[in-house]
Design a protein around this motif. Structure first.
Motif, PDB file in Angstrom:
ATOM      1  N   VAL A  72       0.886  -1.154   0.000  1.00 23.70           N
ATOM      2  CA  VAL A  72       0.000   0.000   0.000  1.00 23.70           C
ATOM      3  C   VAL A  72       0.929   1.209   0.000  1.00 23.70           C
ATOM      4  CG1 VAL A  72      -1.857   1.225   1.179  1.00 23.70           C
ATOM      5  CG2 VAL A  72      -1.734  -1.274   1.323  1.00 23.70           C
ATOM      6  N   GLY A  73       1.107   1.821  -1.157  1.00 27.34           N
ATOM      7  CA  GLY A  73       2.090   2.893  -1.272  1.00 27.34           C
ATOM      8  C   GLY A  73       3.477   2.328  -1.019  1.00 27.34           C
TER       9      GLY A  73
ATOM     10  N   GLU B 176      -3.684   2.886   4.225  1.00 31.05           N
ATOM     11  CA  GLU B 176      -4.286   3.685   3.153  1.00 31.05           C
ATOM     12  C   GLU B 176      -4.092   5.176   3.418  1.00 31.05           C
ATOM     13  OE1 GLU B 176      -8.257   2.137   3.042  1.00 31.05           O
ATOM     14  OE2 GLU B 176      -7.583   0.238   2.125  1.00 31.05           O
ATOM     15  N   GLU B 177      -4.203   5.594   4.653  1.00 33.49           N
ATOM     16  CA  GLU B 177      -3.993   7.002   4.998  1.00 33.49           C
ATOM     17  C   GLU B 177      -2.548   7.423   4.711  1.00 33.49           C
ATOM     18  OE1 GLU B 177      -4.743  10.839   6.174  1.00 33.49           O
ATOM     19  OE2 GLU B 177      -6.212   9.248   5.872  1.00 33.49           O
TER      20      GLU B 177
ATOM     21  N   ALA C 178      -0.622   6.210   2.509  1.00 34.05           N
ATOM     22  CA  ALA C 178      -0.367   6.180   1.076  1.00 34.05           C
ATOM     23  C   ALA C 178      -0.909   7.405   0.344  1.00 34.05           C
ATOM     24  CB  ALA C 178      -0.982   4.915   0.474  1.00 34.05           C
ATOM     25  N   ARG C 179      -1.751   8.188   1.020  1.00 27.98           N
ATOM     26  CA  ARG C 179      -2.341   9.376   0.362  1.00 27.98           C
ATOM     27  C   ARG C 179      -1.372  10.509   0.268  1.00 27.98           C
ATOM     28  NH1 ARG C 179      -8.078   9.197   3.421  1.00 27.98           N
ATOM     29  NH2 ARG C 179      -8.527   7.115   2.771  1.00 27.98           N
TER      30      ARG C 179
END
Length: 135
Positions: free
Chosen positions: A78-79, A131-132, A134-135
């Motif tokens: 993830v990222g 996910e956070e 990776a933003r």
């Protein structure tokens, strides 16, 4: 996920299951950080830093549990981080109570080793954190 990262994580869980702090430490960079959600340390502690910190974490976990075993089921990039999900079983030291919980790690590799890592109380918390980031 590149085979090297998956192998790195498999080696990490194998060292964890063997209760092998030296094996675990060998997979981390010297300036590593490990931020577990549950330890014998006080609330608000910023985690464990460097190889000596990782060894201290093993000691803290051994104070809480007489047996531990983790099974990893999901490995996902993830990222620039790796999301690792599975299940852990343990036996509480002193009481003998059996514990079963999620394994939910988010780790950041660097130079073919682990650099920073966080564990979470649930798969969902780890997914959201990965996910956070990776933003």
């Amino acid at each position: 996920m590149p085979r090297d990262n998956r192998k790195l994580l498999e080696d990490a869980v194998n060292a964890y299951n063997r209760r092998d702090p030296d094996g675990w430490v060998a997979l981390w960079t010297p300036d590593c950080e490990w931020h577990p959600f549950l330890t014998a340390r006080e609330e608000g502690d910023p985690g464990y830093h460097g190889h000596n910190g990782i060894r201290a974490w093993f000691e803290d976990v051994d104070e809480m549990f007489s047996e531990m075993h983790a099974e990893l089921e999901t490995f996902r990039e993830v990222g620039d981080r790796l999301l690792v999900l599975g299940e852990m079983t343990a036996v509480a030291r002193g009481t003998g109570a059996k514990v079963r919980s999620d394994v939910a790690w988010v780790v950041e590799p660097r130079d073919e080793r682990l650099w920073r890592g966080w564990s979470y109380a649930s798969h969902e918390q780890a997914r959201l954190a990965a996910e956070e980031a990776a933003r």
